[in-house]
Design a protein around this motif. Structure first.
Motif, PDB file in Angstrom:
ATOM      1  N   PHE A 101      -3.681 -11.194  -1.420  1.00  0.00           N
ATOM      2  CA  PHE A 101      -2.811 -10.229  -1.784  1.00  0.00           C
ATOM      3  C   PHE A 101      -3.727  -9.202  -2.301  1.00  0.00           C
ATOM      4  N   THR A 102      -4.580  -8.961  -1.257  1.00  0.00           N
ATOM      5  CA  THR A 102      -5.441  -7.965  -1.142  1.00  0.00           C
ATOM      6  C   THR A 102      -4.644  -6.448  -2.094  1.00  0.00           C
ATOM      7  N   ASP A 103      -4.995  -5.844  -2.664  1.00  0.00           N
ATOM      8  CA  ASP A 103      -4.465  -4.572  -2.883  1.00  0.00           C
ATOM      9  C   ASP A 103      -4.739  -4.036  -0.988  1.00  0.00           C
ATOM     10  N   ASP A 104      -4.889  -4.390  -0.219  1.00  0.00           N
ATOM     11  CA  ASP A 104      -4.670  -3.655   0.988  1.00  0.00           C
ATOM     12  C   ASP A 104      -3.214  -4.612   1.450  1.00  0.00           C
ATOM     13  N   ARG A 105      -3.286  -5.743   1.091  1.00  0.00           N
ATOM     14  CA  ARG A 105      -1.679  -6.253   1.411  1.00  0.00           C
ATOM     15  C   ARG A 105      -0.434  -6.019   0.700  1.00  0.00           C
ATOM     16  N   ILE A 106      -0.873  -5.542  -0.400  1.00  0.00           N
ATOM     17  CA  ILE A 106       0.377  -5.097  -1.420  1.00  0.00           C
ATOM     18  C   ILE A 106       0.628  -3.342  -0.920  1.00  0.00           C
ATOM     19  N   VAL A 107      -0.109  -2.837  -1.169  1.00  0.00           N
ATOM     20  CA  VAL A 107      -0.384  -2.035  -0.798  1.00  0.00           C
ATOM     21  C   VAL A 107       0.579  -1.508   0.615  1.00  0.00           C
ATOM     22  N   GLU A 108       0.008  -2.295   1.834  1.00  0.00           N
ATOM     23  CA  GLU A 108       0.980  -2.185   3.204  1.00  0.00           C
ATOM     24  C   GLU A 108       2.354  -2.644   2.595  1.00  0.00           C
ATOM     25  N   ILE A 109       3.156  -4.043   2.117  1.00  0.00           N
ATOM     26  CA  ILE A 109       4.320  -4.171   2.079  1.00  0.00           C
ATOM     27  C   ILE A 109       5.396  -3.440   0.863  1.00  0.00           C
ATOM     28  N   VAL A 110       4.575  -2.381   0.361  1.00  0.00           N
ATOM     29  CA  VAL A 110       5.230  -1.965  -0.368  1.00  0.00           C
ATOM     30  C   VAL A 110       5.350  -0.626   0.302  1.00  0.00           C
ATOM     31  N   GLN A 111       4.137   0.331   1.270  1.00  0.00           N
ATOM     32  CA  GLN A 111       5.007   0.420   1.742  1.00  0.00           C
ATOM     33  C   GLN A 111       6.216   0.665   2.729  1.00  0.00           C
ATOM     34  N   LEU A 112       5.740  -0.457   3.265  1.00  0.00           N
ATOM     35  CA  LEU A 112       6.374  -1.154   4.480  1.00  0.00           C
ATOM     36  C   LEU A 112       8.534  -0.943   3.822  1.00  0.00           C
ATOM     37  N   ILE A 113       7.990  -1.794   2.547  1.00  0.00           N
ATOM     38  CA  ILE A 113       9.775  -1.934   1.691  1.00  0.00           C
ATOM     39  C   ILE A 113      10.235  -0.225   1.835  1.00  0.00           C
ATOM     40  N   ARG A 114       8.880   0.526   1.337  1.00  0.00           N
ATOM     41  CA  ARG A 114      10.081   2.269   0.791  1.00  0.00           C
ATOM     42  C   ARG A 114      10.235   2.920   2.005  1.00  0.00           C
ATOM     43  N   LYS A 115       9.523   2.784   3.333  1.00  0.00           N
ATOM     44  CA  LYS A 115       9.668   3.064   4.572  1.00  0.00           C
ATOM     45  C   LYS A 115      11.317   3.035   5.160  1.00  0.00           C
ATOM     46  N   SER A 133      -6.036  -0.490  -8.728  1.00  0.00           N
ATOM     47  CA  SER A 133      -5.603  -1.042  -8.023  1.00  0.00           C
ATOM     48  C   SER A 133      -4.068  -0.735  -7.949  1.00  0.00           C
ATOM     49  N   TYR A 134      -4.045  -0.618  -9.828  1.00  0.00           N
ATOM     50  CA  TYR A 134      -2.346  -0.110  -9.591  1.00  0.00           C
ATOM     51  C   TYR A 134      -2.400   1.302  -9.590  1.00  0.00           C
ATOM     52  N   GLU A 135      -3.136   1.865  -8.962  1.00  0.00           N
ATOM     53  CA  GLU A 135      -3.304   3.336  -8.569  1.00  0.00           C
ATOM     54  C   GLU A 135      -2.374   3.719  -7.289  1.00  0.00           C
ATOM     55  N   ALA A 136      -2.280   2.542  -6.507  1.00  0.00           N
ATOM     56  CA  ALA A 136      -3.232   2.713  -5.338  1.00  0.00           C
ATOM     57  C   ALA A 136      -1.228   1.795  -4.949  1.00  0.00           C
ATOM     58  N   TYR A 137      -1.009   1.577  -5.977  1.00  0.00           N
ATOM     59  CA  TYR A 137       0.744   0.105  -5.848  1.00  0.00           C
ATOM     60  C   TYR A 137       1.688   1.476  -5.679  1.00  0.00           C
ATOM     61  N   PHE A 138       1.120   2.381  -7.242  1.00  0.00           N
ATOM     62  CA  PHE A 138       2.037   3.139  -7.273  1.00  0.00           C
ATOM     63  C   PHE A 138       2.545   4.107  -6.093  1.00  0.00           C
ATOM     64  N   GLU A 139       1.405   5.238  -5.433  1.00  0.00           N
ATOM     65  CA  GLU A 139       0.815   5.684  -4.675  1.00  0.00           C
ATOM     66  C   GLU A 139       2.118   5.802  -3.591  1.00  0.00           C
ATOM     67  N   ALA A 140       1.698   3.799  -3.300  1.00  0.00           N
ATOM     68  CA  ALA A 140       2.364   3.473  -2.341  1.00  0.00           C
ATOM     69  C   ALA A 140       3.654   3.626  -2.152  1.00  0.00           C
ATOM     70  N   GLY A 141       4.522   3.813  -3.693  1.00  0.00           N
ATOM     71  CA  GLY A 141       6.325   3.623  -3.564  1.00  0.00           C
ATOM     72  C   GLY A 141       6.595   2.372  -4.549  1.00  0.00           C
ATOM     73  N   ALA A 142       5.684   2.081  -5.443  1.00  0.00           N
ATOM     74  CA  ALA A 142       6.250   1.222  -6.579  1.00  0.00           C
ATOM     75  C   ALA A 142       6.606   1.786  -7.892  1.00  0.00           C
ATOM     76  N   ASN A 143       7.124   1.536  -8.247  1.00  0.00           N
ATOM     77  CA  ASN A 143       7.931   2.273  -9.357  1.00  0.00           C
ATOM     78  C   ASN A 143       7.607   1.936 -10.715  1.00  0.00           C
ATOM     79  N   ARG A 144       7.936   0.659 -10.618  1.00  0.00           N
ATOM     80  CA  ARG A 144       7.925  -0.603 -12.221  1.00  0.00           C
ATOM     81  C   ARG A 144       7.427  -1.920 -11.454  1.00  0.00           C
TER      82      ARG A 144
END
Ligand code: 5AD
Ligand code: FES
Length: 338
Positions: A101-115, A133-144
């Motif tokens: 689960f690279t950053d790209d994969r996590i970002v993609e999953i978070v974006q899909l859920i967020r959408k 990495s933490y910034e990228a996940y946050f940008e993608a829509g993770a809150n916590r």
């Protein structure tokens, strides 16, 4: 506020009257902030691969007896869909530190859920990462973000982790996560091997300093395939005292009654709520993989469907006069004023 001597006293007391005094003080503070409400979070354990080798943990990388699994993005989304149907407004994605689960994969999953779920809270619990990495996940829509510090004492940390893992780095991650704007959860195990009352005092002082929004506290439970297989499990009463003390020090924190607490005592989670906890995290993982996410032995709820856990928890909570709440349940400091 509380002196070291006072805290140490309550960390160790086994006097029933004193414990009840502590628990009722914690209940009162919790009631002042949250009334009888108990927030529900849906937990999705999406990978049990882990590159780390923590001595206590059943899914440590060198445990050859674990059947490893990963959920696909679609499977994770299906868990969220099931969770949404059951009323959950928070999805917690937890996993080992899995390099797949690279950053790209996590970002993609978070974006899909967020959408699909613009208004739900998305919580990640995937270990130590870089600020970027933490910034990228946050940008993608993770809150916590949940990252237990496990123990705030350096020597103790070294006795529970391989040399490559550093307490200073773990603590740094928590401060970075806060800076980025996540609601952050720290936490520790109670009764872990080599822990002393002074270690637990340091855990409390660390929480006071970090001021996390959430604090996860559960008993250590041995897992048969780990180096700590033959150590004793943490005590129920000491875990409850630590939950209560955490409520005293972080009055408006979100504190789960953990699955580990429910594992060492049939009424453990209920007792956690009566000691100041105000969150439960029933499992949303597919039934087929439940047993494989075995951080410790005898974990409860591994044979139950998500819907069963949701109903079961609701019944248990109401039975103790609490009110199940299927809301986002953000930390009060982040709730928008109407
Ligand atoms: N007993 C209790 N809790 C454990 N965890 C990991 N292994 C064990 C164990 N043997 C906890 C850690 C981790 C969380 C996900 O599970 O505190 O942060
Ligand atoms: Fe899972 Fe009771 S909470 S079966």
């Amino acid at each position: 506020m509380y002196s070291d001597a006072e805290l140490l006293h309550f960390i160790t007391t086994e006097d029933p009257a004193e414990m009840e005094e502590l628990f009722s003080a914690a209940r009162e503070i919790r009631a002042g902030h949250y009334g009888k409400d108990v927030y529900f979070r849906g937990l999705i354990e999406f990978t049990n691969y882990c590159k780390n080798d923590c001595f206590y943990c059943g899914i440590r990388g060198s445990n050859k007896n674990v059947k490893r699994y990963r959920l696909s993005a679609e499977e994770i989304l299906n868990c969220c869909r099931m969770g949404d149907l059951l009323g959950y407004k928070t999805f917690v994605l937890q996993g080992g530190e899995d390099p797949y689960f690279t950053d790209d994969r996590i970002v993609e999953i978070v974006q899909l859920i967020r959408k699909e779920y613009p208004d739900h809270a998305i919580t990640l619990s995937i270990g130590e990462k870089s600020r970027q990495s933490y910034e990228a996940y946050f940008e993608a829509g993770a809150n916590r973000y949940l990252l237990r510090h496990e123990t705030a004492n350096d020597d103790h940390y070294k006795k529970m982790h391989p040399e490559a893992m550093k307490l200073s780095e773990r603590k740094e991650c928590l401060y970075i996560l806060k800076e980025i704007g996540y609601q952050v959860g720290a936490g520790f195990m109670v009764g872990s091997p080599f822990q002393t009352p002074e270690c637990l005092l340091e855990d409390l002082r660390f929480l006071e300093d970090l001021k996390p929004h959430m604090a996860g506290i559960g008993p250590f439970i041995p897992q048969a395939d780990t180096p700590f297989a033959h150590f004793r499990q943490g005590s129920l009463n000491q875990t409850l005292r630590m939950v209560a003390l955490t409520r005293l020090l972080l009055p408006d924190a979100l504190i789960p009654a953990t699955t580990a607490l429910g594992t060492i005592d049939p009424k453990g989670r209920e007792k956690g709520l009566l000691s100041g906890a105000n969150v439960v995290m029933p499992n949303l993982s597919p039934k087929a993989v439940r047993k494989l996410y075995a951080l410790y032995d005898n974990k409860i709820c591994t044979g139950d469907e998500a819907a069963e856990c949701r109903l079961c928890m609701e019944g248990r909570i109401r039975g103790y006069g609490f009110e199940p709440k299927m809301v986002r349940g953000d930390h009060p400091s982040l709730q928008l004023v109407a």
